[in-house]
Design a protein around this motif. Structure first.
Motif, PDB file in Angstrom:
ATOM      1  N   ALA A 296       6.275   4.849   4.354  1.00 35.17           N
ATOM      2  CA  ALA A 296       6.530   4.290   3.019  1.00 35.17           C
ATOM      3  C   ALA A 296       6.884   2.802   3.117  1.00 35.17           C
ATOM      4  O   ALA A 296       6.408   1.993   2.323  1.00 35.17           O
ATOM      5  CB  ALA A 296       7.653   5.058   2.333  1.00 35.17           C
ATOM      6  N   ILE A 297       7.701   2.442   4.110  1.00 31.12           N
ATOM      7  CA  ILE A 297       8.070   1.031   4.288  1.00 31.12           C
ATOM      8  C   ILE A 297       6.837   0.197   4.604  1.00 31.12           C
ATOM      9  O   ILE A 297       6.593  -0.850   3.984  1.00 31.12           O
ATOM     10  CB  ILE A 297       9.130   0.877   5.407  1.00 31.12           C
ATOM     11  CG1 ILE A 297      10.437   1.552   5.015  1.00 31.12           C
ATOM     12  CG2 ILE A 297       9.375  -0.608   5.713  1.00 31.12           C
ATOM     13  CD1 ILE A 297      11.470   1.577   6.123  1.00 31.12           C
ATOM     14  N   SER A 298       6.047   0.648   5.573  1.00 32.19           N
ATOM     15  CA  SER A 298       4.876  -0.144   5.974  1.00 32.19           C
ATOM     16  C   SER A 298       3.845  -0.215   4.846  1.00 32.19           C
ATOM     17  O   SER A 298       3.194  -1.242   4.649  1.00 32.19           O
ATOM     18  CB  SER A 298       4.246   0.422   7.247  1.00 32.19           C
ATOM     19  OG  SER A 298       3.808   1.750   7.039  1.00 32.19           O
ATOM     20  N   THR A 299       3.724   0.860   4.066  1.00 28.05           N
ATOM     21  CA  THR A 299       2.776   0.856   2.946  1.00 28.05           C
ATOM     22  C   THR A 299       3.180  -0.181   1.908  1.00 28.05           C
ATOM     23  O   THR A 299       2.341  -0.914   1.385  1.00 28.05           O
ATOM     24  CB  THR A 299       2.709   2.255   2.286  1.00 28.05           C
ATOM     25  OG1 THR A 299       2.292   3.199   3.274  1.00 28.05           O
ATOM     26  CG2 THR A 299       1.727   2.269   1.131  1.00 28.05           C
ATOM     27  N   PHE A 300       4.481  -0.250   1.623  1.00 29.49           N
ATOM     28  CA  PHE A 300       4.961  -1.220   0.641  1.00 29.49           C
ATOM     29  C   PHE A 300       4.820  -2.653   1.144  1.00 29.49           C
ATOM     30  O   PHE A 300       4.459  -3.555   0.392  1.00 29.49           O
ATOM     31  CB  PHE A 300       6.438  -0.965   0.319  1.00 29.49           C
ATOM     32  CG  PHE A 300       6.652  -0.120  -0.905  1.00 29.49           C
ATOM     33  CD1 PHE A 300       6.632  -0.702  -2.167  1.00 29.49           C
ATOM     34  CD2 PHE A 300       6.866   1.240  -0.804  1.00 29.49           C
ATOM     35  CE1 PHE A 300       6.834   0.067  -3.305  1.00 29.49           C
ATOM     36  CE2 PHE A 300       7.071   2.021  -1.938  1.00 29.49           C
ATOM     37  CZ  PHE A 300       7.058   1.431  -3.192  1.00 29.49           C
ATOM     38  N   LEU A 301       5.110  -2.873   2.430  1.00 27.24           N
ATOM     39  CA  LEU A 301       5.259  -4.241   2.910  1.00 27.24           C
ATOM     40  C   LEU A 301       4.030  -4.801   3.614  1.00 27.24           C
ATOM     41  O   LEU A 301       3.926  -6.015   3.770  1.00 27.24           O
ATOM     42  CB  LEU A 301       6.470  -4.340   3.850  1.00 27.24           C
ATOM     43  CG  LEU A 301       7.828  -4.057   3.204  1.00 27.24           C
ATOM     44  CD1 LEU A 301       8.950  -4.315   4.190  1.00 27.24           C
ATOM     45  CD2 LEU A 301       8.032  -4.912   1.964  1.00 27.24           C
ATOM     46  N   ASP A 302       3.109  -3.949   4.057  1.00 23.99           N
ATOM     47  CA  ASP A 302       1.941  -4.470   4.772  1.00 23.99           C
ATOM     48  C   ASP A 302       1.059  -5.319   3.863  1.00 23.99           C
ATOM     49  O   ASP A 302       0.990  -5.096   2.660  1.00 23.99           O
ATOM     50  CB  ASP A 302       1.107  -3.314   5.343  1.00 23.99           C
ATOM     51  CG  ASP A 302       1.595  -2.919   6.725  1.00 23.99           C
ATOM     52  OD1 ASP A 302       2.442  -3.629   7.278  1.00 23.99           O
ATOM     53  OD2 ASP A 302       1.142  -1.874   7.247  1.00 23.99           O
TER      54      ASP A 302
ATOM     55  N   VAL B 118       6.464 -10.642  -1.130  1.00 24.15           N
ATOM     56  CA  VAL B 118       6.998  -9.809  -0.041  1.00 24.15           C
ATOM     57  C   VAL B 118       8.398  -9.301  -0.393  1.00 24.15           C
ATOM     58  O   VAL B 118       8.719  -8.122  -0.206  1.00 24.15           O
ATOM     59  CB  VAL B 118       7.028 -10.596   1.285  1.00 24.15           C
ATOM     60  CG1 VAL B 118       7.842  -9.853   2.341  1.00 24.15           C
ATOM     61  CG2 VAL B 118       5.619 -10.833   1.794  1.00 24.15           C
ATOM     62  N   LEU B 119       9.254 -10.196  -0.918  1.00 22.66           N
ATOM     63  CA  LEU B 119      10.620  -9.780  -1.249  1.00 22.66           C
ATOM     64  C   LEU B 119      10.635  -8.813  -2.439  1.00 22.66           C
ATOM     65  O   LEU B 119      11.450  -7.890  -2.477  1.00 22.66           O
ATOM     66  CB  LEU B 119      11.493 -11.007  -1.541  1.00 22.66           C
ATOM     67  CG  LEU B 119      11.700 -11.963  -0.353  1.00 22.66           C
ATOM     68  CD1 LEU B 119      12.702 -13.050  -0.706  1.00 22.66           C
ATOM     69  CD2 LEU B 119      12.143 -11.221   0.905  1.00 22.66           C
ATOM     70  N   ALA B 120       9.729  -9.003  -3.394  1.00 20.67           N
ATOM     71  CA  ALA B 120       9.633  -8.063  -4.521  1.00 20.67           C
ATOM     72  C   ALA B 120       9.239  -6.683  -4.017  1.00 20.67           C
ATOM     73  O   ALA B 120       9.783  -5.657  -4.458  1.00 20.67           O
ATOM     74  CB  ALA B 120       8.623  -8.577  -5.545  1.00 20.67           C
ATOM     75  N   ARG B 121       8.297  -6.633  -3.058  1.00 20.17           N
ATOM     76  CA  ARG B 121       7.891  -5.348  -2.504  1.00 20.17           C
ATOM     77  C   ARG B 121       9.008  -4.733  -1.655  1.00 20.17           C
ATOM     78  O   ARG B 121       9.153  -3.514  -1.574  1.00 20.17           O
ATOM     79  CB  ARG B 121       6.617  -5.516  -1.669  1.00 20.17           C
ATOM     80  CG  ARG B 121       5.374  -5.702  -2.539  1.00 20.17           C
ATOM     81  CD  ARG B 121       4.111  -5.670  -1.709  1.00 20.17           C
ATOM     82  NE  ARG B 121       3.777  -6.979  -1.183  1.00 20.17           N
ATOM     83  CZ  ARG B 121       3.235  -7.179   0.014  1.00 20.17           C
ATOM     84  NH1 ARG B 121       2.996  -6.166   0.816  1.00 20.17           N
ATOM     85  NH2 ARG B 121       2.926  -8.382   0.416  1.00 20.17           N
ATOM     86  N   THR B 122       9.807  -5.597  -1.032  1.00 21.14           N
ATOM     87  CA  THR B 122      10.918  -5.126  -0.200  1.00 21.14           C
ATOM     88  C   THR B 122      11.931  -4.343  -1.036  1.00 21.14           C
ATOM     89  O   THR B 122      12.356  -3.246  -0.658  1.00 21.14           O
ATOM     90  CB  THR B 122      11.622  -6.324   0.478  1.00 21.14           C
ATOM     91  OG1 THR B 122      10.704  -6.948   1.381  1.00 21.14           O
ATOM     92  CG2 THR B 122      12.860  -5.878   1.244  1.00 21.14           C
TER      93      THR B 122
ATOM     94  N   TYR C 113      11.774  -4.616   9.566  1.00 14.94           N
ATOM     95  CA  TYR C 113      10.356  -4.714   9.216  1.00 14.94           C
ATOM     96  C   TYR C 113      10.084  -6.047   8.528  1.00 14.94           C
ATOM     97  O   TYR C 113       9.084  -6.711   8.805  1.00 14.94           O
ATOM     98  CB  TYR C 113       9.962  -3.550   8.300  1.00 14.94           C
ATOM     99  CG  TYR C 113       8.484  -3.241   8.333  1.00 14.94           C
ATOM    100  CD1 TYR C 113       7.982  -2.213   9.134  1.00 14.94           C
ATOM    101  CD2 TYR C 113       7.586  -3.980   7.580  1.00 14.94           C
ATOM    102  CE1 TYR C 113       6.624  -1.934   9.174  1.00 14.94           C
ATOM    103  CE2 TYR C 113       6.229  -3.710   7.614  1.00 14.94           C
ATOM    104  CZ  TYR C 113       5.759  -2.685   8.412  1.00 14.94           C
ATOM    105  OH  TYR C 113       4.408  -2.419   8.453  1.00 14.94           O
ATOM    106  N   LEU C 114      11.004  -6.442   7.647  1.00 18.13           N
ATOM    107  CA  LEU C 114      10.858  -7.714   6.930  1.00 18.13           C
ATOM    108  C   LEU C 114      10.897  -8.886   7.903  1.00 18.13           C
ATOM    109  O   LEU C 114      10.076  -9.815   7.816  1.00 18.13           O
ATOM    110  CB  LEU C 114      11.970  -7.831   5.893  1.00 18.13           C
ATOM    111  CG  LEU C 114      11.971  -9.044   4.965  1.00 18.13           C
ATOM    112  CD1 LEU C 114      10.653  -9.168   4.220  1.00 18.13           C
ATOM    113  CD2 LEU C 114      13.143  -8.955   3.986  1.00 18.13           C
ATOM    114  N   THR C 115      11.827  -8.851   8.852  1.00 19.28           N
ATOM    115  CA  THR C 115      11.910  -9.905   9.871  1.00 19.28           C
ATOM    116  C   THR C 115      10.604 -10.001  10.653  1.00 19.28           C
ATOM    117  O   THR C 115      10.054 -11.096  10.857  1.00 19.28           O
ATOM    118  CB  THR C 115      13.078  -9.625  10.847  1.00 19.28           C
ATOM    119  OG1 THR C 115      14.310  -9.695  10.128  1.00 19.28           O
ATOM    120  CG2 THR C 115      13.095 -10.627  11.987  1.00 19.28           C
ATOM    121  N   ARG C 116      10.108  -8.850  11.081  1.00 21.53           N
ATOM    122  CA  ARG C 116       8.872  -8.836  11.873  1.00 21.53           C
ATOM    123  C   ARG C 116       7.700  -9.393  11.068  1.00 21.53           C
ATOM    124  O   ARG C 116       6.892 -10.163  11.571  1.00 21.53           O
ATOM    125  CB  ARG C 116       8.599  -7.399  12.320  1.00 21.53           C
ATOM    126  CG  ARG C 116       7.664  -7.286  13.526  1.00 21.53           C
ATOM    127  CD  ARG C 116       7.831  -5.961  14.229  1.00 21.53           C
ATOM    128  NE  ARG C 116       7.568  -4.814  13.371  1.00 21.53           N
ATOM    129  CZ  ARG C 116       8.462  -3.874  13.083  1.00 21.53           C
ATOM    130  NH1 ARG C 116       9.685  -3.946  13.556  1.00 21.53           N
ATOM    131  NH2 ARG C 116       8.144  -2.868  12.296  1.00 21.53           N
TER     132      ARG C 116
END
Length: 347
Positions: free
Chosen positions: A91-97, A105-109, A335-338
């Motif tokens: 779910a995290i990678s789907t939202f942020l990729d 990016v921050l809105a998706r975070t 994930y956001l940092t990466r």
């Protein structure tokens, strides 16, 4: 003095109360947890926990609930961060990729984090105090309007329309862009704002009055945008979750809604929270009293952007799943940092 078993009883009370929303009694603990002792022994442990103000009786029932102090001891000493499930990681990678500017990016975070935790999600923008302007672009929209794009080395992108009042051909637009680039590119945001102010205060220096007027107009737009870059900002998602969890708050949720609307209070709280060695910070219940948020807990994790650091976290009632929420906050921050590091490397 609380014994080791007493602390484990506290852990059981916190876990059961978060799961059931019901006060927890000694009989329930014996049935649910393998302590290998009688209910009477557990009652003695609970009495000691109550003496230490780690648990309390909400009313005349025999059950007990954790106090803010009890949650603090639990988070500091007893909470084991639960690893996220494969579905949660997906779910995290789907939202942020996917490539996007920092705002997106921050809105998706925050959308990802509120979906994972069911709490209000918060993300601070990185501090742009040391950011530098890397690019200025102009797009002629016709009818005397230009799209002004400003990019910094922290990945921040601003787009705004400037009304210049007349038409310019491609050569003139290129000259205007070159003058603006020479004015601000390569400078820190703070220095660029000062340079623009000096330029606007000075009279035009060439015969192309129309172009000079346009440079002044667009420079003023750039200055306003860069000024906004310097301001502390945050994004939130999931405010409606507070209303759904209203029964978890002893008093009114109005102060929380007010803090969300104002944002200044939350920015101060997020900035002042002290992180542990893992970059995780928690502020629980009455610890938030100076900020008018004694009914809430805030969990946060540091994340890194280009030459800047900020925090991402959640806000919710003190009765929350701390191990799960802390794990989610930490995972999203990593994930956001990466992502931001990979994006920076790509540029």
């Amino acid at each position: 003095m609380v014994t080791e078993r007493g602390l484990q009883v506290l852990r059981a009370i916190v876990q059961d109360y978060v799961d059931t929303h019901e006060p927890v009694g000694s009989k329930t603990i014996v049935e649910r947890h393998a302590f290998g002792v009688s209910a009477a022994t557990i009652r003695n442990d609970m009495a000691l926990l109550e003496d230490e103000e780690l648990i309390a009786a909400p009313h005349t029932s025999s059950g007990r609930v954790p106090t803010d102090k009890g949650y603090r001891v639990f988070v500091d000493h007893l909470a084991e961060l639960r690893p996220l499930t494969p579905a949660q990681r997906t779910a995290i990678s789907t939202f942020l990729d996917g490539p996007a500017d920092l705002d997106d990016v921050l809105a998706r975070t925050v959308r990802a984090l509120t979906q994972l935790t069911g709490q209000v999600a918060i993300v601070q923008y990185p501090s742009f105090a040391r950011a530098s302007v890397t690019h200025v672009e102009l797009v002629n929209l016709g009818a005397g309007r230009m799209l002004v794009i400003v990019v910094t080395d922290t990945g921040r992108v601003s787009q705004r329309i400037a009304v210049v009042g007349r038409e310019f051909d491609d050569d003139a637009v290129a000259r205007i862009r070159a003058r603006l680039s020479a004015l601000v590119v390569g400078l820190s945001v703070k220095t660029a704002v000062s340079r623009v102010a000096e330029m606007i205060a000075a009279p035009p220096v060439d015969a192309r009055a129309g172009e000079s007027d346009a440079v002044h107009t667009i420079a003023a737009v750039i200055s306003e945008e860069l000024d906004e870059f310097r301001q502390d900002r945050m994004l939130l998602a999931g405010t409606a979750n507070l209303a759904r969890r209203e029964s978890d708050f002893r008093g009114s949720i109005y102060p929380l809604l007010e803090a969300i609307e104002e944002q200044v209070t939350l920015l101060r709280l997020m900035s002042e929270m002290v992180a542990d060695e893992h970059g995780l910070a928690t502020s629980i219940g009455r610890e938030n009293e100076p900020f008018g948020l004694s009914e809430a807990s805030v969990l946060a994790s540091d994340y890194d952007a280009t030459r800047a650091r900020a925090r991402v976290g959640v806000l919710g009632p003190t009765r929350m799943d701390y191990p799960q929420n802390l794990a989610a906050v930490r995972a999203v921050a990593r994930y956001l940092t990466r992502m931001l590091e990979d994006d920076d490397a790509a540029h």
